[in-house]
Structure formats: structure tokens, C-alpha cells
Design an enzyme around this catalytic site. Sequence first.
Site, PDB file in Angstrom:
ATOM      1  N   ALA A 183      10.451  76.074  79.284  1.00 46.67           N
ATOM      2  CA  ALA A 183      10.824  77.455  79.567  1.00 46.67           C
ATOM      3  C   ALA A 183      11.370  77.468  80.992  1.00 46.67           C
ATOM      4  O   ALA A 183      10.794  78.033  81.905  1.00 46.67           O
ATOM      5  CB  ALA A 183       9.628  78.388  79.432  1.00 46.67           C
TER       6      ALA A 183
ATOM      7  N   ASN B 217      28.140  74.757  79.478  1.00 49.85           N
ATOM      8  CA  ASN B 217      27.248  75.640  78.738  1.00 49.85           C
ATOM      9  C   ASN B 217      27.189  76.976  79.471  1.00 49.85           C
ATOM     10  O   ASN B 217      26.781  77.042  80.636  1.00 49.85           O
ATOM     11  CB  ASN B 217      25.863  74.985  78.651  1.00 49.85           C
ATOM     12  CG  ASN B 217      24.873  75.787  77.823  1.00 49.85           C
ATOM     13  OD1 ASN B 217      24.273  76.731  78.320  1.00 49.85           O
ATOM     14  ND2 ASN B 217      24.694  75.414  76.568  1.00 49.85           N
TER      15      ASN B 217
ATOM     16  N   GLY C 291      16.112  65.942  68.867  1.00 40.44           N
ATOM     17  CA  GLY C 291      15.232  64.799  68.685  1.00 40.44           C
ATOM     18  C   GLY C 291      15.894  63.445  68.604  1.00 40.44           C
ATOM     19  O   GLY C 291      15.273  62.490  68.147  1.00 40.44           O
TER      20      GLY C 291
ATOM     21  N   GLY D 172      12.782  67.704  70.835  1.00 42.70           N
ATOM     22  CA  GLY D 172      12.276  66.355  70.609  1.00 42.70           C
ATOM     23  C   GLY D 172      12.213  65.996  69.131  1.00 42.70           C
ATOM     24  O   GLY D 172      12.550  66.799  68.264  1.00 42.70           O
TER      25      GLY D 172
ATOM     26  N   SER E 257      22.855  70.047  76.805  1.00 40.36           N
ATOM     27  CA  SER E 257      22.719  70.982  77.924  1.00 40.36           C
ATOM     28  C   SER E 257      21.281  71.064  78.420  1.00 40.36           C
ATOM     29  O   SER E 257      20.342  71.170  77.639  1.00 40.36           O
ATOM     30  CB  SER E 257      23.171  72.367  77.477  1.00 40.36           C
ATOM     31  OG  SER E 257      23.027  73.272  78.546  1.00 40.36           O
TER      32      SER E 257
ATOM     33  N   CYS F 117      19.279  80.763  73.833  1.00 44.37           N
ATOM     34  CA  CYS F 117      18.206  80.347  74.733  1.00 44.37           C
ATOM     35  C   CYS F 117      16.984  81.224  74.496  1.00 44.37           C
ATOM     36  O   CYS F 117      17.024  82.433  74.718  1.00 44.37           O
ATOM     37  CB  CYS F 117      18.626  80.456  76.187  1.00 44.37           C
ATOM     38  SG  CYS F 117      17.266  80.038  77.296  1.00 44.37           S
TER      39      CYS F 117
ATOM     40  N   THR G 147      16.016  65.820  75.105  1.00 45.62           N
ATOM     41  CA  THR G 147      14.688  65.428  75.551  1.00 45.62           C
ATOM     42  C   THR G 147      14.527  63.938  75.834  1.00 45.62           C
ATOM     43  O   THR G 147      13.801  63.551  76.758  1.00 45.62           O
ATOM     44  CB  THR G 147      13.666  65.861  74.474  1.00 45.62           C
ATOM     45  OG1 THR G 147      13.798  67.276  74.292  1.00 45.62           O
ATOM     46  CG2 THR G 147      12.256  65.543  74.890  1.00 45.62           C
TER      47      THR G 147
END
Lengths: 310, 310, 251, 251
Positions: B70, B99, B244, B217, B21, B130, B266
Site C-alpha cells: 500500500a 504509468n 507472479g 506475487g 510499474s 490502484c 514482485t
Amino acid sequence: MINLAVQLPGLSLKNPIMPASGCFSFGREIGELYDLSKLGAVITKATTQHPRIGNATPRVAESSSGMLNAIGLQNPGVEQVVSEELKRLASYDVPVIVNVAGSSLEEYVEVASVVSKISNVHAIELNISCPNVKDGGIIFGTDALVAAELTKAVVAASSVPVYVKLSPNVTSIVPIAKAIEEAGASGLTMINTLLGMELDRKTGKPILANRTGGLSGPAIKPIAIRLIDEVRRNTSIPIIAMGGVETVQDVIDYLSIGANAVAVGTAHFKNPWICSELIDQLPEALASLGYSSVEQCIGRSHDHEYLLSR
Amino acid sequence: MINLAVQLPGLSLKNPIMPASGCFSFGREIGELYDLSKLGAVITKATTQHPRIGNATPRVAESSSGMLNAIGLQNPGVEQVVSEELKRLASYDVPVIVNVAGSSLEEYVEVASVVSKISNVHAIELNISCPNVKDGGIIFGTDALVAAELTKAVVAASSVPVYVKLSPNVTSIVPIAKAIEEAGASGLTMINTLLGMELDRKTGKPILANRTGGLSGPAIKPIAIRLIDEVRRNTSIPIIAMGGVETVQDVIDYLSIGANAVAVGTAHFKNPWICSELIDQLPEALASLGYSSVEQCIGRSHDHEYLLSR
Amino acid sequence: MRKEWMKVVQKLWRTENIVELTLEGELVEEVERPGQFLHVATGEKHVLRRPISIASYDKNNCQLTIIFRVEGKGTKWLSLLSKGDLVDVMGPLGNGFDISRVPLHAEVLVIGGGIGVPPLYGVASEFKKRNLVTKHILGFSSKQDAFLLNEFQKLGETFLTTVDGSLGQKGFVTDVTLPTPDYVFSCGPSVMLRAVKEKYSNSVTYLSLEDRMGCGIGICYACVCSSNHAAHDKKVCVDGPVFLANEVVLT
Amino acid sequence: MRKEWMKVVQKLWRTENIVELTLEGELVEEVERPGQFLHVATGEKHVLRRPISIASYDKNNCQLTIIFRVEGKGTKWLSLLSKGDLVDVMGPLGNGFDISRVPLHAEVLVIGGGIGVPPLYGVASEFKKRNLVTKHILGFSSKQDAFLLNEFQKLGETFLTTVDGSLGQKGFVTDVTLPTPDYVFSCGPSVMLRAVKEKYSNSVTYLSLEDRMGCGIGICYACVCSSNHAAHDKKVCVDGPVFLANEVVLT
Ligand SMILES: Cc1cc2nc3c(=O)[nH]c(=O)nc-3n(C[C@H](O)[C@H](O)[C@H](O)COP(=O)(O)OP(=O)(O)OC[C@H]3O[C@@H](n4cnc5c(N)ncnc54)[C@H](O)[C@@H]3O)c2cc1C
Ligand SMILES: Cc1cc2nc3c(=O)[nH]c(=O)nc-3n(C[C@H](O)[C@H](O)[C@H](O)COP(=O)(O)OP(=O)(O)OC[C@H]3O[C@@H](n4cnc5c(N)ncnc54)[C@H](O)[C@@H]3O)c2cc1C
Ligand SMILES: Cc1cc2nc3c(=O)[nH]c(=O)nc-3n(C[C@H](O)[C@H](O)[C@H](O)COP(=O)(O)O)c2cc1C
Ligand SMILES: Cc1cc2nc3c(=O)[nH]c(=O)nc-3n(C[C@H](O)[C@H](O)[C@H](O)COP(=O)(O)O)c2cc1C
Ligand code: FES
Ligand code: FES
């Protein structure tokens, strides 16, 4: 001339740089590489009442920009630490901070009381956050009430100021930090490692014999900066920061967010001269920001907002 | 022939690979790069009841082997998500996981109830973790009771299975995971980002306008593996893993520790084709371990010990 | 011990996945014995160095060779270096094989398995300089994994084993039976070292151990092993990597 | 848009900390306009690419140039590349400066500040190809930071400003006053862009914005800015980086 000195409870530091616990042993090996009197302070490996053999091997594994360790507090016990290790360190002009660990309140109190009487020991670092042994203290570090009770007992037993090492493996660090401050700690050190696991490519099983280990290195730095920011804005006692320091910019970052001194751990493994090199580089880094002392740099992220808010 | 298929509640996956997401938006841009029908599933960007403009910029910063974001749940609101985004995704042969985010139980319930009725939506991912907006759900994700209550309400309102996305920013994840399982969730997705902060070199101030952001990540992978290990050994519902993933070895690691499918976040930013490439590489990686299906690889770290212990 | 940017002066693929690098730098001056190792940095993403044995060294030219198998990310990174590149190296580390106490008439058997073979080449070469002819048993998985064969054959009688029988005797190094030697020098996977320790319990047996390392210099306690006296009282990086077989507990 | 390993065919230090790289690769074929950018990977430790503008491009030779200042870790990494190295590049990205709608008799003023200057060289060059002579105002911190001066002077009248007065007029680009042009094309620090927008409110003004980016292709919502219509409804990476000044809110 840039003034690197920092005054903290019990600690008159020539400069704000010191090795972090467990990444320097007791200084014998690194003492052969450069004069340890150059350091701001040294933080020793964890010391317990009795000798500990630690965990089975493998004890380390690597991850992207980080590593896991599960040494398990191996150390020769407080008696030998005093008679050999602290004695050798006394030949240097450097304040010693002894990292104290244990599996019961009584053990912490006993070790703290013994080591704090040694003349070159200027402070104690209370390790309530070691994630690598079942009885290694993390239970003390994740509950504010338990942490406060332990802090109180150790502060009462110790002849030198007590710094408490915080665990990052918590939902809210501020209540714990505040409880420890109220319990009489002279300072905080943060952060200890984050609990992690790495798998062996071939077997798919955890690499570490202990299955899990503590994550350290540059990977955790953003988490450490965030936690220190939270704690800095909500407590008044000094903070010794650690987590992924490799360059002088990292040192500046920790000072900026409000740490009063900075410890270097994992980076020793790639470069055992790291603390000495950072000390050499710090004056120029401060000067390039227009500062003439370390003190001026401390807390610059906050524009003094956090000082006002207290 | 290596069998890549995985069957999960509501989701019949061609293969276990999907975008995470927020790292894929709603597929419009990546749909121009390759055929999205190739994916195991897609997980959409967070969807809220009303449009959200998100946080001020800068919204991203970088760290060693990781990044902070953010974004703040910016999205066009459920109405437009349904009328445009989900509609476009319906032209692909791929199950969609929406999501769902919100700032109140009512909002979660409302959004879940609306999107779950759309025919190509096969599951909901409940975003209770979140870290980037004050009212963005992390309050729901750090307390077992609150998380269970919310899960129960959304499960009742949803026409499709509900997967709950866990926050890693907690002292103990297992009680939360168990409470969510008991509340009727069909699966778990983990992990969301860890709260972090990066400072600007010049000013010493936080880079992100929001001050803190979520760390993602490769830096966080050891933490994700550890958390999934804990949850896998203590719950029975399927897990979609993330954190990651960059290489097919990372996919194997997550399957090994017991995840049933793997999402990639990421890594899209360096390589938007990443999911497609991982799907191509997976058969050979499984074959080299002697497996002829994804299912055989799932949980190999545990020697089935966790299955027996239940 | 130094930290130095050494220069790659030669690169050679010994097998499909085994690389030999010749490195040049001043730390070669400090090498004392075969079996010492280097701790090699492998790029910015890796916070740990990789321990790699010194296979041979030439103090006159300030050069040494390392031979390694591409295993994971770090050795992969090293294998991408080319002639002229600089590599961040710490060393020499560890005690190495002490051959100075071996009498000149002794029977010396060198036993190497797989990627444990390279440091033993240093051992055999040093004996050769002292006019002591060594015997060798080298074990590999299969023919295509074998390397340094000619080099060892030049130094003394060399017996080969492969697990699949594609070269030399089929089986393990301990399946070759020779008259009991006075001294054994061995390096290889731990299962092999255990078998060697047992088979040659009547010889003076030196084993080079492997363990995951952090610092390589004794400060992190990652690489401990147990002696007969106490648990975890030895560090492979500074007390080893070479130990007398009957001094250490093999796990 | 492609992802490609482009080859460094030339490297030039323009100032003490500004590098020009000439890169070769097939994605040059897809470049449409000056002001488009590349998203460049800078080593394995960095999970994000770096956005760098295409300064000029030569489709016949499949070459383009980028000019960047060494700021932090990523640009430092890029500055260590040498001729022959390969670099992982995604692009071309973004809309670029659309000069096709500018009538041939129009008065065009190009205003660049610091590291915002490079993409404007592409703008001026493209106008030159269409026989439209542009005027230029270039601003730098001081003489030693100035670059591309000759190149711009060859294309049209060029006014210089430096903050410390060491070259050209002392002050900012907006301190140079010229007859109001029909079109302004500008790139530079945001404080400069705000001043340009205000000063040239009667011209058709195109601004190239900068913002921290994640993906560079519109999927992550890192790079949003606000139009006059709604907050955060534009993405610099795909809707920009070039916007009409009166369409966007500058922060
Ligand atoms: C004293 C000593 C001497 C050695 N000499 C040689 C040699 O001459 N040639 C050679 O090919 N190999 C040698 N090894 C093994 C070599 O260190 C590993 O193969 C190498 O570290 C693997 O790194 P990697 O990044 O490719 O693997 P990865 O699995 O990606 O490495 C991850 C981490 O695990 C460690 N690690 C992984 N496997 C081993 C292992 N077998 N032993 C120790 N650490 C390991 C790495 O150092 C690193 O910290 C030696 C090991 C030791 C302890
Ligand atoms: C569309 C666009 C075109 C650009 N063109 C050029 C150019 O032609 N020449 C040039 O020198 N610079 C250009 N920049 C700025 C350039 O992207 C940054 O200087 C560079 O990303 C800094 O990376 P670093 O790793 O050296 O710095 P670091 O501070 O180490 O980078 C950390 C992170 O912040 C980001 N970042 C830092 N500064 C900036 C910035 N000013 N703008 C955007 N992201 C930033 C980086 O991309 C990276 O993700 C452009 C920016 C954008 C958005
Ligand atoms: C090998 C190793 C051993 C450690 N041992 C201890 C210890 O004994 N006591 C302690 O409080 N912290 C210990 N730590 C944690 C470090 O002191 C430090 O808090 C942490 O590693 C983060 O800093 P770094 O990223 O610079 O390593 C150890 C860390 C490592 C890597
Ligand atoms: C830019 C960005 C935006 C994200 N947005 C969301 C989101 O809207 N909802 C959500 O549940 N997770 C969001 N995440 C978290 C990811 O889905 C994922 O859990 C996390 O990034 C770890 O995976 P990764 O390391 O592969 O990125 C976002 C992550 C990033 C980097
Ligand atoms: S590797 Fe650190 S003590 Fe041996
Ligand atoms: S950088 Fe990701 S949307 Fe623009």
C-alpha cells in the site's frame, strides 16, 4: 481452562473448528482417522436434488501456495445423502451443516426443505458461489437482488437456520452480504474459491478439463481476511470463515478479524487430521494472547470499533 | 536464432520482458546492476500531476507466495519525472511506458498529455486500478462506462498509444475490457493487484497502516491467467501480462494464454536482476517447445480458436 | 494408513532423470500389496502431495523404495533430497495389485511403460516369492530412459521395446506378440493402457491407472473414473489405482 | 552489492530464541561499515527477503556474523539452517554507522536495545581498532534475553538494564544516566530510539531505524521515513538505516 465453545444460530459448537464443504466429503473416510465428535461441526459436500456426476477429469491442479479444483458438485443426490451419509453422521455427537447447491431456485428450496428436517442437521450452508459448474449457483452469488430472493425462499422452506456462502469473485461484497442479511439469513460463510486457471507446461492448454477452477489454499487468505473485514464491519450476523487455514495462527487471524468460527478446506489434503490438531492447539494459542475463551478473541482486530459503529 | 522481438502499438520490443510499474521505480537503482537497454521496455512507477507522499508506513506485508503493498502512489510529480527520471532513461536504448495515475479525469489527461510528448516515452499505461489510495483510480477501473470515458479522454490527449491497466477486483472483467477497447485504447495491461489484508500476530490489527493493500506475487498467477484468458478471447488489442512471474515457465504461460508481452513485478524484490535473467533464458525455453520466435508461442493455449471466433 | 516422517536411507539416480529413494519408517508394516502408493509432501509451497508407487518393500527392515521421474516442481524437490533427510509421507494408499487369486500354474505377463515400470517390479518380485515365473514386456522412449532391466531379467524372460529403436524392439509394448497369457498386470501411460486392454481382452487384465489427485484418501473426488456401470463412480485413490481392465472405461 | 549463496560456517544459539550465524562469501569484501545489513531469502514460500544487520565482519576470512531473534516464519526458517547449508543473501546494503568522522578523543556512548544490539557490536569493535574506548548501555527484557554481554564488556564499560530487573538496573536504557557524551550510536525498538533522541539531544546522535522492507535497494518505496525537510523523503534501505537523530522524524 480455556472455553472453546461458540454459540451460533442453530449451532452449539464445542469449539470453532470445522471442515469446509467439499474437503471432507461426508466424513466416512476421516471418521476412520479420529472421532468426529471432537469437531465443532461438520460441513458436508455440496448436495443437489439429483445425483450429479460432476466435471470431466483432471479436476485439480496446483499453484503456488494454492490449488484449483473443478469437481463440479459431484454428489449422490439428496435422497442418498439423507439415507446414508446423514444417517452415518448421526452416530457422532456433532452438529451437521449441509451444503446445499442447485441450478434453480426450486432445486435449492427442495433440497433445503428435505435436509433441514433431518434431526442431526442443525444448519444449512447455501452454496450460491460454486464457480465450477455453469448452473452451479455462482449466478446467484454475484448479484445482490438475486441472492436475496434465493435466500428468502430458502429461509422460508428450511426448518433450520440458513448460512449463505459468499463468492469472492465480485466487485463489492458488502451490498450482497447486506441484502442476504436482510433477506433473513442467520449467518454467512466466506469465502468460496476464486476463479483461476493453470496451464499444462507441455501443451500450454488449461490443465483442468473444465478449463477454469476455484483457487483455494493459503494463497487466498489475505483476500479472505480483507473480505471478512468488510463484511464484519457492515453486517451483524455471524460469519464462519475459511480460506487457506493451515495453522492455529490462521485460526486466530480469522477470529481476530471477527469470524465466529473457522472452517478448514484444502489443508485436509496434506493432512487429514488437521481439524483435530488445530482443536488441540487452540487453547494454548488463545492463552498466549491472554484470552480464556474463544469469544474474547473474536473481533479483536476492531477494538470493538465495529460494534460501536452499528 | 530465436526471434524475441514483438511489435506492439507504439512499442518495438527487442523482447517481451519488462519490469512492472512500481517494482522498478524509474530505473536508477536497477540501472546500476545491468544495462537497461537489454529490456524489452520499462514501465515506470505511477506518475501523478503533483508530488505525492503516499501512505503511512508500514506499506508492505507478506503472505504465502505473495505480498501486500500500500505504497499509495508516492512519486515526485510529473514535472520532476520529466526533468529527471525520463531524462535519465533517455540514455538507454529502451522504450519507456509511463504509468499515469490521478484522482480526476482532468489529472489523468494533464499528465498523459505532458509525458506523451517526451521523445523516449513510447506509450502510456493508464493506471485505473490502484487499490491503495481512495482517489487513486480504482473507481475508474471497476465500472465499464467510467473506464471508457476516461480512456477516450486520455487517448485524445496523448501523443502516444494508450494501454489501460485492468483491475482484477471485479465481477466481470470482459465488459470493462471491451468498453476500453472500443474507447480507443491500443492495448491492455493486466493484472493489477487484488485487494487483501494481513494481520499482525501480536495485536491482531492490520499490519499495513492503510489497513488493506494490493496482493501480488505467485499467489495471484492463476487468477491473472484466468482473467487474461477471458479478455483474450473477447478483445483484439494486445495484452501485456503480469502477476507472479518468477520463472521463464511463467513467461511461457502468459505468452501461451495470449499475452503479447510480460511484465515482472514482485520478483524484483528477491532478485533485482530477474528481467535480465529471464531474457537470457527465454530463447532456450522457446526452442524446447519447438518455436523459433516469441510470436509463435503467443496464444498457443487457444489453438487459434480465439482468432477464428472473432 | 499413516502419516509419517520417513527417512531417506539411500538415493540412486537410475537414469539422467529417474531417481530411486529408499525410505525407512513404520508405515512399511502396513504395506499389503505391490501397486499401493505413497502420497508424498514436497515442500511448503505445495499444498498437494504427490502420489508415487511403492516399487518394492522390505517389511523386515521397515524399508521401501520409490522410483520417480523428475517431471515438475514436486518431483524436482524430491530429487534434491539426500541420505538422512526426512520426508513427510502418507500411506500406504490404494488397493494395489491383488496377486493372491492367481493360480500357481498361470501364465502371467507383466507389461510396463516408462515410469509405470516400478510398481510392476513389486508385482514380479511377489510372484517370484511364490515360485511363479513371470514374463515381462517393458517399454521406454529410448535406451537412455530404460531402467530396472537387470532386475526384471533376473525374475523372468524380459522383452524390451523403445520408441526410437535404440534398445530392444522398435515400437510400443503392444508390438511384442506373445502367446495369450492368463493374466496381465500393467502400468504405464493411459494410451498404452488402452492398447493393452484391447490387445489382451481375452486375459484377466489388471491395470494401474493414473489421475491427478487431491487428497489420496477418497474425500475430494478429484480422481474419479467411470466403471461400466456408471459415470465417475470409482475413485482411483481408494477403489484403485488397480482395476480390472474390463471394469473401467479408459479415457 | 551482490547476490550470493553464502555458506553457514558456524551456528550458535545466543539465547533461547536468538541465533548467531557466521556466513562466508565474497560479498564480505564489499562491507564498508558496521550497521550495514543483509537482505536474506528465507525459502520459496516467501517472496520478500529479511533485513538482518551485519553484527561483525572479518574481511580476511570473507566471513561475517548475523544475530537474529526468531520472530515469525522467516527467522524461524533461518534458525533451522545448519553448518554447511547455503543461504541466498543480498548485500551489503544501506549506509551503516559512519564512525570515520568521530575524533579520536571523543566520548562515544553506544546504546542498544534487544535485537538492536548486534550491529552496535560492530560499531564498538571498529572504534576499538582505532583505539577509541566506547561506553555501552544495553537493555533487554530480562536476564534470559541478554546476549553479547562479555563481548561488549571487553570493549569498554558496559551498563545493563532489564525491564524486569533480573539483570543490571531495572528499567530502560534511558534510565541510566551518564555524563553527556559527544557521540551516541544507537539501535533498538522505535520507542527506545525516540527516548534516546530526546535524552541525548545535545550529543551527535546516530540512530539505526527499522521499517518493513520490500526490495532493500530503493525501488519499492516501502521503507520511507520523513526528514525535517519533507514527508517520506528518505528511504531506510538506502538513505539509512542509520540517520542523524535530528535529521529524521521518528514515528
Ligand atoms: C497412483 C499413482 C502412482 C504413481 N506412481 C508414480 C511412480 O511410481 N513414479 C513416478 O515417477 N510417477 C508416478 N506417478 C506420477 C506422479 O504422481 C507425477 O509424476 C507427479 O505427481 C508429478 O509431480 P510434479 O510436482 O513433479 O509435477 P507438476 O506438474 O509440477 O505437478 C503439479 C500437480 O499435478 C500433479 N501431476 C502432474 N503430473 C501427474 C501425473 N502424471 N499423475 C498424477 N498427478 C500428476 C501433481 O501431483 C501435482 O499435484 C503416479 C501417479 C499416480 C496417480
Ligand atoms: C535494517 C534492519 C536491520 C535489522 N537487523 C536485525 C538484526 O540484526 N537482528 C534481528 O533479529 N532483526 C533485525 N531486523 C528485524 C528483522 O528484519 C525482522 O525481525 C524480520 O524481518 C522478521 O521476519 P520474520 O519472517 O521472522 O517475521 P514475520 O512477521 O513472519 O515477517 C513477515 C514480514 O514482515 C517483515 N517484518 C516483521 N517484523 C519486522 C521488523 N521488526 N522489522 C522489519 N521487518 C519486519 C519481514 O521482513 C517480512 O517481510 C532488522 C530490520 C531492519 C529493517
Ligand atoms: C476440492 C474442493 C471441493 C470443494 N467443494 C465445495 C463444495 O462442494 N461446496 C462449497 O460450498 N465449497 C466447496 N469448496 C470450497 C471450500 O469449502 C472453501 O470455501 C475453499 O476451498 C476455501 O477454503 P480453503 O482455502 O481452506 O480450502 C471446495 C474446495 C475444494 C478445494
Ligand atoms: C510495491 C509495488 C508497487 C506497485 N506500484 C504500482 C504502481 O505504481 N502502478 C501500477 O499500475 N501498479 C503498481 N503495482 C502493481 C504491479 O505493477 C503489478 O501489476 C502487480 O504487482 C502484479 O505483478 P507481480 O505479481 O509480478 O508483482 C505495484 C506492485 C507492487 C508490489
Ligand atoms: S484424490 Fe481425493 S478422492 Fe481420490
Ligand atoms: S525497501 Fe524498497 S525502497 Fe526501501
